[in-house]
Design a protein around this motif. Sequence first.
Motif, PDB file in Angstrom:
ATOM      1  N   ALA A 135       1.962  64.520 -28.343  1.00 55.16           N
ATOM      2  CA  ALA A 135       1.654  65.798 -28.983  1.00 55.16           C
ATOM      3  C   ALA A 135       2.138  65.774 -30.429  1.00 55.16           C
ATOM      4  N   THR A 136       1.306  66.258 -31.342  1.00 58.71           N
ATOM      5  CA  THR A 136       1.686  66.396 -32.749  1.00 58.71           C
ATOM      6  C   THR A 136       1.268  67.790 -33.222  1.00 58.71           C
ATOM      7  N   VAL A 137       1.631  68.100 -34.461  1.00 55.77           N
ATOM      8  CA  VAL A 137       1.138  69.319 -35.098  1.00 55.77           C
ATOM      9  C   VAL A 137       0.050  68.911 -36.074  1.00 55.77           C
ATOM     10  N   ARG A 138      -1.063  69.567 -36.019  1.00 54.64           N
ATOM     11  CA  ARG A 138      -2.228  69.186 -36.814  1.00 54.64           C
ATOM     12  C   ARG A 138      -1.899  69.089 -38.303  1.00 54.64           C
ATOM     13  N   LEU A 139      -2.255  67.957 -38.887  1.00 51.29           N
ATOM     14  CA  LEU A 139      -2.092  67.656 -40.312  1.00 51.29           C
ATOM     15  C   LEU A 139      -0.634  67.632 -40.766  1.00 51.29           C
ATOM     16  N   ALA A 140       0.283  67.403 -39.837  1.00 48.11           N
ATOM     17  CA  ALA A 140       1.690  67.239 -40.217  1.00 48.11           C
ATOM     18  C   ALA A 140       1.880  65.867 -40.853  1.00 48.11           C
ATOM     19  N   SER A 141       2.857  65.762 -41.752  1.00 54.20           N
ATOM     20  CA  SER A 141       3.112  64.475 -42.414  1.00 54.20           C
ATOM     21  C   SER A 141       3.511  63.406 -41.406  1.00 54.20           C
ATOM     22  N   GLY A 142       4.379  63.772 -40.474  1.00 56.71           N
ATOM     23  CA  GLY A 142       4.818  62.811 -39.480  1.00 56.71           C
ATOM     24  C   GLY A 142       3.692  62.287 -38.615  1.00 56.71           C
ATOM     25  N   ASP A 143       2.667  63.114 -38.434  1.00 54.75           N
ATOM     26  CA  ASP A 143       1.498  62.705 -37.658  1.00 54.75           C
ATOM     27  C   ASP A 143       0.827  61.510 -38.322  1.00 54.75           C
ATOM     28  N   ALA A 144       0.582  61.607 -39.640  1.00 52.49           N
ATOM     29  CA  ALA A 144      -0.061  60.503 -40.354  1.00 52.49           C
ATOM     30  C   ALA A 144       0.836  59.268 -40.392  1.00 52.49           C
ATOM     31  N   VAL A 145       2.141  59.479 -40.510  1.00 53.89           N
ATOM     32  CA  VAL A 145       3.076  58.351 -40.498  1.00 53.89           C
ATOM     33  C   VAL A 145       3.005  57.629 -39.156  1.00 53.89           C
ATOM     34  N   LEU A 146       2.981  58.394 -38.070  1.00 50.22           N
ATOM     35  CA  LEU A 146       2.911  57.798 -36.744  1.00 50.22           C
ATOM     36  C   LEU A 146       1.606  57.035 -36.539  1.00 50.22           C
ATOM     37  N   ARG A 147       0.492  57.633 -36.925  1.00 51.45           N
ATOM     38  CA  ARG A 147      -0.797  56.949 -36.747  1.00 51.45           C
ATOM     39  C   ARG A 147      -0.858  55.684 -37.603  1.00 51.45           C
ATOM     40  N   GLY A 148      -0.265  55.753 -38.796  1.00 52.03           N
ATOM     41  CA  GLY A 148      -0.211  54.565 -39.635  1.00 52.03           C
ATOM     42  C   GLY A 148       0.616  53.464 -39.005  1.00 52.03           C
ATOM     43  N   ALA A 149       1.751  53.850 -38.384  1.00 52.56           N
ATOM     44  CA  ALA A 149       2.612  52.865 -37.726  1.00 52.56           C
ATOM     45  C   ALA A 149       1.920  52.254 -36.516  1.00 52.56           C
TER      46      ALA A 149
END
Length: 345
Positions: A135-149
């Motif tokens: 679960a993430t929050v939509r368009l959160a910075s950490g979300d993009a970091v996680l998907r990048g990782a």
Amino acid sequence: MNISLLHRLTPLAAVTLLVLSALPALAGTPLKVGYLPVTGHAKFFIAQDKGFFAAEGLDVELIQFHNSADGLSAIRAGQLDVGAFGTTAPLVHIAKGAEIQVIGGIMGQDAALITTAANADKVRKVTDLKGKKVATVRLASGDAVLRGALNQAGIDWKTEVEIFELKNPPAVIEAVKSGQVDAGLVWGPHDLRAEEQGLKVVIRSDELSPGHPCCRLTVSNASATDHPETWKHFLRAILKAEKFASENRPETVAIITKYLKLDAALIEKAYYSPHLDQSSDPNVKGVEEFWSTMQKSGFVESNKAIAPYINTEIYRLALFELTREEPKEAFWAKLWEIFNARDRS
């Protein structure tokens, strides 16, 4: 005017400096400022509470949002003048053609992946998320970091991980507690609140992308072009708040407590966490790296360069003026070091 500094600036920066230096603060200029109810946005609260906004001729109304997606939509709709809604959200909107730009920052890093105590040993690295529900929050910075990782680890986050975008961090915490998902991504102080409820922090975003930016101060292109003096004074107030927070820990905690209504000890631990970057510069290099990660991971589909959407001149002028007023102040000297490292090409 410091002539030696003027000579070191680019022609565009020099013109901006000369023009804005001659402009006074607009008395009582109304500004609608969007924020998230998180410790990392404390500089808004401090600048309001200590009168830094008012001293700069600004009549600020703070408006709370619960996620970056809604906040950025409000900026694009003209319902807000400025907001700090992550790095992911403004970049996604820019990729889609939004006429907005970054003029500074409020915070960096600070996201955390949480699980139940029972699952903590099963999720120690991003590769452990393969086949899991997150679960993430939509368009959160950490979300993009996680998907990048995940992408860097060779995991296709679109097909090999089930990602659920929820409304806010409390919803993520509840999804993890109830077992609806295996892990969830939150930010401070919700990581600490999750731990209070028996959950475990297993991965932090600064482990996945050290020094990554988070909430960027975002305005419309038209506003930045038409009212640069207003944004100069706004950034002066934010920088004063950053300095105040570094020097007045107990009062800073008390101010944040007024706005977030949380335990003071938890707020102090969250705001002065080593995982939270409190600097206010635009962080061009960090945003460029963030943008590249989003492109490579398939989070955005755009080949445009992101640097033209980051305005460093207004921040530079605000810091220049504060330094001129207090030339021996070590805090401003430290901010110049950060600016020179992250915002100069």
